[in-house]
Design a protein around this motif. Sequence first.
Motif, PDB file in Angstrom:
ATOM      1  N   ASP A 162       8.105  -7.304  -3.030  1.00 24.18           N
ATOM      2  CA  ASP A 162       9.284  -7.639  -3.694  1.00 24.18           C
ATOM      3  C   ASP A 162       8.784  -9.225  -4.240  1.00 24.18           C
ATOM      4  O   ASP A 162       8.789 -10.222  -3.655  1.00 24.18           O
ATOM      5  N   ILE A 163       8.794  -9.349  -5.584  1.00 24.02           N
ATOM      6  CA  ILE A 163       8.087 -10.689  -6.164  1.00 24.02           C
ATOM      7  C   ILE A 163       9.309 -11.754  -5.888  1.00 24.02           C
ATOM      8  O   ILE A 163       8.507 -12.780  -5.439  1.00 24.02           O
TER       9      ILE A 163
ATOM     10  N   TRP B 183       0.670  -1.144  -0.259  1.00 17.58           N
ATOM     11  CA  TRP B 183      -0.010  -0.054  -0.065  1.00 17.58           C
ATOM     12  C   TRP B 183       0.701   1.169   0.067  1.00 17.58           C
ATOM     13  O   TRP B 183       2.032   1.159   0.473  1.00 17.58           O
ATOM     14  N   CYS B 184       0.327   2.405  -0.805  1.00 15.85           N
ATOM     15  CA  CYS B 184       1.078   3.516  -0.616  1.00 15.85           C
ATOM     16  C   CYS B 184      -0.131   4.634  -0.860  1.00 15.85           C
ATOM     17  O   CYS B 184      -1.217   4.345  -1.332  1.00 15.85           O
ATOM     18  N   LYS B 185       0.178   5.812  -0.744  1.00 12.92           N
ATOM     19  CA  LYS B 185      -0.799   7.103  -0.849  1.00 12.92           C
ATOM     20  C   LYS B 185      -0.165   7.974  -1.948  1.00 12.92           C
ATOM     21  O   LYS B 185       1.076   8.313  -1.881  1.00 12.92           O
ATOM     22  N   ASP B 186      -0.955   8.314  -2.840  1.00 14.76           N
ATOM     23  CA  ASP B 186      -0.452   9.603  -3.639  1.00 14.76           C
ATOM     24  C   ASP B 186      -0.457  10.849  -2.690  1.00 14.76           C
ATOM     25  O   ASP B 186      -0.773  10.827  -1.770  1.00 14.76           O
ATOM     26  N   ARG B 187       0.040  11.714  -3.525  1.00 17.83           N
ATOM     27  CA  ARG B 187       0.292  13.210  -2.807  1.00 17.83           C
ATOM     28  C   ARG B 187      -1.181  13.902  -2.471  1.00 17.83           C
ATOM     29  O   ARG B 187      -1.203  14.735  -1.769  1.00 17.83           O
ATOM     30  N   TRP B 188      -2.223  13.303  -3.031  1.00 11.93           N
ATOM     31  CA  TRP B 188      -3.325  13.717  -2.713  1.00 11.93           C
ATOM     32  C   TRP B 188      -4.112  12.973  -1.736  1.00 11.93           C
ATOM     33  O   TRP B 188      -5.491  13.304  -1.405  1.00 11.93           O
ATOM     34  N   GLY B 189      -3.493  11.713  -1.043  1.00  4.66           N
ATOM     35  CA  GLY B 189      -4.222  11.186  -0.230  1.00  4.66           C
ATOM     36  C   GLY B 189      -4.834   9.919  -0.665  1.00  4.66           C
ATOM     37  O   GLY B 189      -5.590   9.238   0.433  1.00  4.66           O
ATOM     38  N   PHE B 190      -4.938   9.637  -1.799  1.00  8.23           N
ATOM     39  CA  PHE B 190      -5.656   8.478  -2.280  1.00  8.23           C
ATOM     40  C   PHE B 190      -4.757   7.289  -2.114  1.00  8.23           C
ATOM     41  O   PHE B 190      -3.643   7.189  -2.468  1.00  8.23           O
ATOM     42  N   SER B 191      -5.181   6.185  -1.399  1.00  9.06           N
ATOM     43  CA  SER B 191      -4.461   4.952  -1.532  1.00  9.06           C
ATOM     44  C   SER B 191      -4.668   4.029  -2.536  1.00  9.06           C
ATOM     45  O   SER B 191      -5.562   3.751  -3.284  1.00  9.06           O
ATOM     46  N   TRP B 192      -3.327   3.435  -2.772  1.00  6.37           N
ATOM     47  CA  TRP B 192      -2.971   2.677  -3.757  1.00  6.37           C
ATOM     48  C   TRP B 192      -2.628   1.428  -3.260  1.00  6.37           C
ATOM     49  O   TRP B 192      -1.557   1.296  -2.534  1.00  6.37           O
ATOM     50  N   GLN B 193      -2.926  -0.045  -3.678  1.00  5.84           N
ATOM     51  CA  GLN B 193      -2.381  -1.067  -3.551  1.00  5.84           C
ATOM     52  C   GLN B 193      -1.548  -1.606  -4.785  1.00  5.84           C
ATOM     53  O   GLN B 193      -2.244  -1.975  -5.756  1.00  5.84           O
ATOM     54  N   ILE B 194      -0.357  -1.502  -4.834  1.00  7.89           N
ATOM     55  CA  ILE B 194       0.065  -2.160  -5.831  1.00  7.89           C
ATOM     56  C   ILE B 194       0.684  -3.430  -5.724  1.00  7.89           C
ATOM     57  O   ILE B 194       1.504  -4.018  -5.077  1.00  7.89           O
ATOM     58  N   THR B 195       0.076  -4.667  -6.386  1.00  2.69           N
ATOM     59  CA  THR B 195      -0.076  -5.860  -6.103  1.00  2.69           C
ATOM     60  C   THR B 195       0.178  -6.646  -7.266  1.00  2.69           C
ATOM     61  O   THR B 195      -0.460  -6.714  -8.165  1.00  2.69           O
ATOM     62  N   PRO B 196       1.465  -7.119  -7.089  1.00  2.00           N
ATOM     63  CA  PRO B 196       1.884  -7.957  -8.326  1.00  2.00           C
ATOM     64  C   PRO B 196       1.079  -9.531  -8.412  1.00  2.00           C
ATOM     65  O   PRO B 196       0.497  -9.784  -7.064  1.00  2.00           O
ATOM     66  N   ARG B 197       0.825  -9.824  -9.543  1.00  2.00           N
ATOM     67  CA  ARG B 197       0.048 -10.951  -9.773  1.00  2.00           C
ATOM     68  C   ARG B 197       0.652 -12.275  -8.854  1.00  2.00           C
ATOM     69  O   ARG B 197      -0.169 -13.223  -8.532  1.00  2.00           O
ATOM     70  N   ALA B 198       2.110 -12.441  -8.802  1.00  2.00           N
ATOM     71  CA  ALA B 198       2.390 -13.502  -8.198  1.00  2.00           C
ATOM     72  C   ALA B 198       2.121 -13.431  -6.487  1.00  2.00           C
ATOM     73  O   ALA B 198       1.924 -14.565  -6.030  1.00  2.00           O
ATOM     74  N   LEU B 199       1.772 -12.184  -5.837  1.00  2.00           N
ATOM     75  CA  LEU B 199       1.230 -12.311  -4.704  1.00  2.00           C
ATOM     76  C   LEU B 199      -0.206 -12.714  -4.569  1.00  2.00           C
ATOM     77  O   LEU B 199      -0.791 -13.557  -3.967  1.00  2.00           O
ATOM     78  N   THR B 200      -0.876 -12.379  -5.548  1.00  2.00           N
ATOM     79  CA  THR B 200      -2.470 -12.643  -5.577  1.00  2.00           C
ATOM     80  C   THR B 200      -2.518 -14.052  -5.916  1.00  2.00           C
ATOM     81  O   THR B 200      -3.234 -14.961  -5.497  1.00  2.00           O
ATOM     82  N   GLU B 201      -1.680 -14.545  -6.708  1.00  2.00           N
ATOM     83  CA  GLU B 201      -1.697 -16.085  -7.253  1.00  2.00           C
ATOM     84  C   GLU B 201      -1.509 -17.002  -5.863  1.00  2.00           C
ATOM     85  O   GLU B 201      -2.111 -17.988  -5.459  1.00  2.00           O
ATOM     86  N   ALA B 202      -0.373 -16.388  -5.208  1.00  2.00           N
ATOM     87  CA  ALA B 202       0.118 -17.371  -4.051  1.00  2.00           C
ATOM     88  C   ALA B 202      -1.112 -17.303  -2.926  1.00  2.00           C
ATOM     89  O   ALA B 202      -1.218 -18.230  -2.401  1.00  2.00           O
ATOM     90  N   MET B 203      -1.684 -16.053  -2.929  1.00  2.00           N
ATOM     91  CA  MET B 203      -2.681 -15.786  -1.991  1.00  2.00           C
ATOM     92  C   MET B 203      -3.903 -16.667  -2.187  1.00  2.00           C
ATOM     93  O   MET B 203      -4.642 -16.989  -1.359  1.00  2.00           O
ATOM     94  N   SER B 204      -4.160 -17.267  -3.378  1.00  2.00           N
ATOM     95  CA  SER B 204      -5.131 -17.753  -3.942  1.00  2.00           C
ATOM     96  C   SER B 204      -4.927 -19.393  -3.948  1.00  2.00           C
ATOM     97  O   SER B 204      -5.876 -20.467  -4.409  1.00  2.00           O
ATOM     98  N   SER B 205      -3.617 -19.821  -3.490  1.00  2.00           N
ATOM     99  CA  SER B 205      -3.346 -21.108  -3.796  1.00  2.00           C
ATOM    100  C   SER B 205      -4.181 -22.161  -3.049  1.00  2.00           C
ATOM    101  O   SER B 205      -4.622 -21.738  -1.902  1.00  2.00           O
ATOM    102  N   PRO B 206      -4.463 -23.249  -3.378  1.00  2.00           N
ATOM    103  CA  PRO B 206      -5.203 -24.319  -2.648  1.00  2.00           C
ATOM    104  C   PRO B 206      -4.303 -24.721  -1.498  1.00  2.00           C
ATOM    105  O   PRO B 206      -4.984 -25.354  -0.583  1.00  2.00           O
ATOM    106  N   ASP B 207      -2.892 -24.538  -1.610  1.00  2.00           N
ATOM    107  CA  ASP B 207      -2.024 -25.055  -0.510  1.00  2.00           C
ATOM    108  C   ASP B 207      -2.141 -23.791   0.760  1.00  2.00           C
ATOM    109  O   ASP B 207      -1.651 -22.836   0.391  1.00  2.00           O
ATOM    110  N   ALA B 208      -2.762 -24.365   1.845  1.00  2.00           N
ATOM    111  CA  ALA B 208      -2.558 -23.400   3.087  1.00  2.00           C
ATOM    112  C   ALA B 208      -1.286 -22.978   3.236  1.00  2.00           C
ATOM    113  O   ALA B 208      -1.006 -21.901   3.770  1.00  2.00           O
ATOM    114  N   GLY B 209      -0.202 -23.906   3.177  1.00  2.00           N
ATOM    115  CA  GLY B 209       1.154 -23.556   3.883  1.00  2.00           C
ATOM    116  C   GLY B 209       1.566 -22.551   2.559  1.00  2.00           C
ATOM    117  O   GLY B 209       2.414 -21.485   3.196  1.00  2.00           O
ATOM    118  N   VAL B 210       1.314 -22.440   1.269  1.00  2.00           N
ATOM    119  CA  VAL B 210       1.805 -21.514   0.417  1.00  2.00           C
ATOM    120  C   VAL B 210       1.364 -20.247   0.834  1.00  2.00           C
ATOM    121  O   VAL B 210       2.010 -19.095   0.651  1.00  2.00           O
TER     122      VAL B 210
END
Length: 159
Positions: A149-150, A107-134
């Motif tokens: 950091d991918i 997460w980061c904020k731009d200079r006007w205060g709006f929040s951004w989530q810069i989310t690599p697909r590698a993280l999204t895929e890992a968080m969606s893994s059927p493996d709970a350990g992953v």
Amino acid sequence: MSDKVRLCLWFDKAAREAAEFYAATFPESRVGETQLAPADNPSTRAGEPLTVEFTLLGIPCLGLNGGPAFRPNESVSFQLATETQEETDRYWHAIVDGGGQESMCGWCKDRWGFSWQITPRALTEAMSSPDAGVRQRAFEAMMGMKKIDIAAIEAAVAG
């Protein structure tokens, strides 16, 4: 795309500046028409920019120079999926180095205060893994990061 809905972002007086930054930073973004205030009002004087139409990553938006009464907060954010570390770094640094600020877990904020989530697909895929350990290893790795950091996510996923 529907022309019935667009996102309205409230700014103090910087709607055009923000729209120009977004258009210069993100693909599928452009600045449209600016409407001037027809009369003095609590947030603008007659003849000053009141609204700015723009498209942000393909999303139709309206920037409203509504004054200082309302500020953006983390309850609403932009989540931007990235494919590579280079793309992640480019957007992160554009926002943070452009007057914004870092936060945690991508997460980061731009200079006007709006929040951004810069989310690599590698993280999204890992968080969606059927493996709970992953999922757990990816989550724990993410929790210690500001910008994602991918390579570190991939290493955590591998165990």
